[in-house]
Design a protein around this motif. Structure first.
Motif, PDB file in Angstrom:
ATOM      1  N   SER A  42       0.821  -1.214   0.000  1.00 50.09           N
ATOM      2  CA  SER A  42       0.000   0.000   0.000  1.00 50.09           C
ATOM      3  C   SER A  42       0.855   1.264   0.000  1.00 50.09           C
ATOM      4  N   TRP A  43       2.024   1.209   0.633  1.00 45.95           N
ATOM      5  CA  TRP A  43       2.894   2.377   0.730  1.00 45.95           C
ATOM      6  C   TRP A  43       3.549   2.738  -0.607  1.00 45.95           C
ATOM      7  N   ALA A  44       3.510   1.821  -1.561  1.00 43.15           N
ATOM      8  CA  ALA A  44       4.172   2.059  -2.843  1.00 43.15           C
ATOM      9  C   ALA A  44       3.205   2.313  -3.990  1.00 43.15           C
ATOM     10  N   GLN A  45       1.905   2.100  -3.769  1.00 42.04           N
ATOM     11  CA  GLN A  45       0.909   2.365  -4.805  1.00 42.04           C
ATOM     12  C   GLN A  45       0.903   3.863  -5.117  1.00 42.04           C
ATOM     13  N   LEU A  54      -5.456   3.918 -10.843  1.00 38.44           N
ATOM     14  CA  LEU A  54      -4.743   3.127  -9.842  1.00 38.44           C
ATOM     15  C   LEU A  54      -4.266   1.826 -10.482  1.00 38.44           C
ATOM     16  N   ASP A  55      -3.036   1.422 -10.155  1.00 34.76           N
ATOM     17  CA  ASP A  55      -2.507   0.164 -10.689  1.00 34.76           C
ATOM     18  C   ASP A  55      -3.426  -1.001 -10.365  1.00 34.76           C
ATOM     19  N   LEU A  56      -4.018  -0.967  -9.182  1.00 38.71           N
ATOM     20  CA  LEU A  56      -4.924  -2.038  -8.755  1.00 38.71           C
ATOM     21  C   LEU A  56      -6.009  -2.292  -9.790  1.00 38.71           C
ATOM     22  N   ALA A  57      -6.584  -1.226 -10.327  1.00 33.26           N
ATOM     23  CA  ALA A  57      -7.704  -1.363 -11.264  1.00 33.26           C
ATOM     24  C   ALA A  57      -7.274  -1.934 -12.601  1.00 33.26           C
ATOM     25  N   LYS A  58      -5.974  -1.913 -12.881  1.00 33.89           N
ATOM     26  CA  LYS A  58      -5.460  -2.354 -14.180  1.00 33.89           C
ATOM     27  C   LYS A  58      -4.789  -3.722 -14.103  1.00 33.89           C
ATOM     28  N   SER A  59      -5.029  -4.449 -13.023  1.00 34.74           N
ATOM     29  CA  SER A  59      -4.403  -5.757 -12.827  1.00 34.74           C
ATOM     30  C   SER A  59      -4.810  -6.740 -13.918  1.00 34.74           C
ATOM     31  N   PRO A  60      -3.852  -7.501 -14.494  1.00 32.42           N
ATOM     32  CA  PRO A  60      -4.203  -8.494 -15.520  1.00 32.42           C
ATOM     33  C   PRO A  60      -5.081  -9.596 -14.946  1.00 32.42           C
ATOM     34  N   GLN A  90      -1.243   2.324   3.997  1.00 34.61           N
ATOM     35  CA  GLN A  90      -0.560   3.568   3.649  1.00 34.61           C
ATOM     36  C   GLN A  90      -0.846   4.031   2.227  1.00 34.61           C
ATOM     37  N   PHE A  91      -2.043   3.791   1.734  1.00 29.35           N
ATOM     38  CA  PHE A  91      -2.414   4.304   0.426  1.00 29.35           C
ATOM     39  C   PHE A  91      -2.416   5.834   0.462  1.00 29.35           C
ATOM     40  N   SER A  92      -1.890   6.451  -0.599  1.00 29.24           N
ATOM     41  CA  SER A  92      -1.867   7.911  -0.665  1.00 29.24           C
ATOM     42  C   SER A  92      -3.159   8.474  -1.259  1.00 29.24           C
ATOM     43  N   CYS A  93      -3.926   7.644  -1.919  1.00 27.44           N
ATOM     44  CA  CYS A  93      -5.186   8.103  -2.518  1.00 27.44           C
ATOM     45  C   CYS A  93      -6.277   8.188  -1.459  1.00 27.44           C
ATOM     46  N   GLU A  94      -7.375   8.812  -1.813  1.00 30.79           N
ATOM     47  CA  GLU A  94      -8.537   8.831  -0.935  1.00 30.79           C
ATOM     48  C   GLU A  94      -9.151   7.427  -0.851  1.00 30.79           C
ATOM     49  N   GLY A  95      -9.780   7.151   0.272  1.00 32.56           N
ATOM     50  CA  GLY A  95     -10.384   5.838   0.452  1.00 32.56           C
ATOM     51  C   GLY A  95     -11.444   5.518  -0.579  1.00 32.56           C
ATOM     52  N   GLY A 332      -4.001 -18.101 -18.287  1.00 32.77           N
ATOM     53  CA  GLY A 332      -4.522 -17.168 -19.285  1.00 32.77           C
ATOM     54  C   GLY A 332      -3.411 -16.553 -20.108  1.00 32.77           C
ATOM     55  N   ASP A 333      -3.675 -15.390 -20.640  1.00 31.28           N
ATOM     56  CA  ASP A 333      -2.740 -14.700 -21.520  1.00 31.28           C
ATOM     57  C   ASP A 333      -1.717 -13.926 -20.701  1.00 31.28           C
ATOM     58  N   SER A 334      -0.477 -14.390 -20.693  1.00 31.62           N
ATOM     59  CA  SER A 334       0.553 -13.756 -19.876  1.00 31.62           C
ATOM     60  C   SER A 334       1.099 -12.476 -20.500  1.00 31.62           C
ATOM     61  N   THR A 335       0.673 -12.143 -21.732  1.00 27.73           N
ATOM     62  CA  THR A 335       1.176 -10.938 -22.390  1.00 27.73           C
ATOM     63  C   THR A 335       0.269  -9.724 -22.164  1.00 27.73           C
ATOM     64  N   GLN A 336      -0.737  -9.861 -21.297  1.00 28.35           N
ATOM     65  CA  GLN A 336      -1.615  -8.723 -21.003  1.00 28.35           C
ATOM     66  C   GLN A 336      -0.806  -7.549 -20.468  1.00 28.35           C
ATOM     67  N   PRO A 337      -1.285  -6.312 -20.678  1.00 24.56           N
ATOM     68  CA  PRO A 337      -0.602  -5.135 -20.160  1.00 24.56           C
ATOM     69  C   PRO A 337      -0.326  -5.256 -18.662  1.00 24.56           C
ATOM     70  N   TRP A 338       0.845  -4.806 -18.252  1.00 26.97           N
ATOM     71  CA  TRP A 338       1.288  -4.988 -16.886  1.00 26.97           C
ATOM     72  C   TRP A 338       1.515  -3.624 -16.228  1.00 26.97           C
ATOM     73  N   PRO A 339       0.733  -3.262 -15.234  1.00 26.36           N
ATOM     74  CA  PRO A 339       0.823  -1.907 -14.661  1.00 26.36           C
ATOM     75  C   PRO A 339       1.981  -1.699 -13.690  1.00 26.36           C
ATOM     76  N   TRP A 340       2.560  -2.776 -13.174  1.00 28.75           N
ATOM     77  CA  TRP A 340       3.555  -2.610 -12.113  1.00 28.75           C
ATOM     78  C   TRP A 340       4.972  -2.588 -12.671  1.00 28.75           C
TER      79      TRP A 340
END
Length: 340
Positions: A42-45, A54-60, A90-95, A332-340
């Motif tokens: 959470s401290w690094a998002q 948010l990277d979370l929303a773009k998870s493959p 420690q998320f920096s975004c709003e809840g 599944g497809d391991s070539t999906q876009p990777w946000p991290w």
């Protein structure tokens, strides 16, 4: 006493442990034969005011479980506040941005599971665990449940006759029982377990390395509380080159018949420290070998610490490790876009 563990009038109607286990296993079997679980630091998002960013929303989609790390056991949380104050997350975004990112992720990947990790090495006040606050947080943010990251600093494990006994045995059982009784109905209750936690007895009496944590999981797995555990997640790292994750998986499968994930950690590991002659360094051939072992043994899948961990120079990245696990476990497809 664990706060909220047996309080009357909880705002949730917990399902029986056996029902939760059956539902979780049915859901897992319906979605995929194996599961890939990752820990989100959470401290690094990075900050964002748009949930879609948010990277979370773009998870493959091949990531089956995401663990938001870490919430303190004795958290303070007010229902409907969507505040991280008092939780240690420690998320920096709003809840509300995180809440909406979880919702967006579900629309993009209906089979995903999002948990909050409770504890970790830093947060140790398990006697003061506030089950009601944890349950309210899970409900407000639309999460699927929790992962218990119970990592006692002084487990006090010793061999008594032919068996292992630890000073913390009662605490581990109490924590799982309290959460199983207090979480919202149908919640996942995953438990992260120590690398050598199933060693110390029988065929694994002398399994290496011997550690203060040898046998620390045995009392929990033999207790009635084990029936409420959805899955185990073995922290199969930070144990030196003497450690064999395959042996640890076999030991845990002897004591727990539900799904078990085998964890790996991006190099460098915390112990032994980088540069020590017995320090373990993760490689892609090892990841592939362990993933095949998971398949061969019919285990539940694999996990990774952690999404934002920067690898030691010359060692595989989070993306490379994840793609290898995806390919071997056929997620599944391991070539999906990777946000991290």
């Amino acid at each position: 006493m664990i706060a909220g563990a047996a309080a009357a009038g909880l705002p949730h109607a917990p399902a029986p442990a056996s029902d939760r286990r059956a539902a979780a296993e049915e859901s897992s079997a319906a979605s995929t034969a194996h599961r890939y679980c990752v820990y989100l630091d959470s401290w690094a998002q990075p900050w964002a005011d748009d949930p879609a960013q948010l990277d979370l929303a773009k998870s493959p989609s091949y990531i089956g479980t995401i663990v938001l790390s870490f919430m303190q056991p004795d958290a303070q949380y007010v229902r409907g506040s969507y505040s991280f104050n008092g939780t240690s997350l420690q998320f920096s975004c709003e809840g509300t941005v995180l809440r909406d990112a979880v919702s967006l992720l579900r629309r993009r990947n209906p089979g995903v599971e999002v948990l909050v990790g409770i504890g970790g090495a830093t947060y140790q006040n398990w006697p003061g665990m506030n089950v009601s606050a944890i349950a309210d947080f899970v409900s407000d943010f639309g999460l699927d449940g929790v992962e218990v990251c119970w990592e006692p600093t002084a487990p006090g494990c010793t061999r008594s006759g032919s068996g292992m006994q630890c000073a913390t045995d009662a605490e581990s059982i109490s924590v799982v029982k309290a959460l199983s009784e207090g979480l919202p109905a149908g919640s996942t209750l995953s438990v992260a377990v120590a690398h050598v936690g199933a060693y110390g007895e029988g065929a694994w009496a002398d399994s290496q390395p011997l550690s203060a944590y040898t046998g620390v999981s045995l009392a929990l797995l033999r207790s009635d509380a084990a029936s409420s555990i959805t899955r185990l997640n073995i922290q199969a790292y930070d144990a030196s080159t003497a450690y064999n994750p395959k042996e640890a998986l076999a030991a845990y499968q002897n004591y727990f018949k539900g799904p078990i994930l085998l964890g790996v950690k991006i190099a460098p590991e915390d112990w032994p420290q980088e540069g020590a002659p017995n320090a373990h360094v993760l490689s892609l051939p090892e990841v592939e070998d362990l993933a095949n072992e998971v398949k061969d043994r019919g285990a539940g899948g694999m996990s990774l610490w952690s999404l934002y961990k920067q690898p030691k120079s010359g060692t595989p990245s989070v993306r490379e490790v994840s793609q290898t696990i995806c390919d071997v476990l056929e997620l599944g497809d391991s070539t999906q876009p990777w946000p991290w």
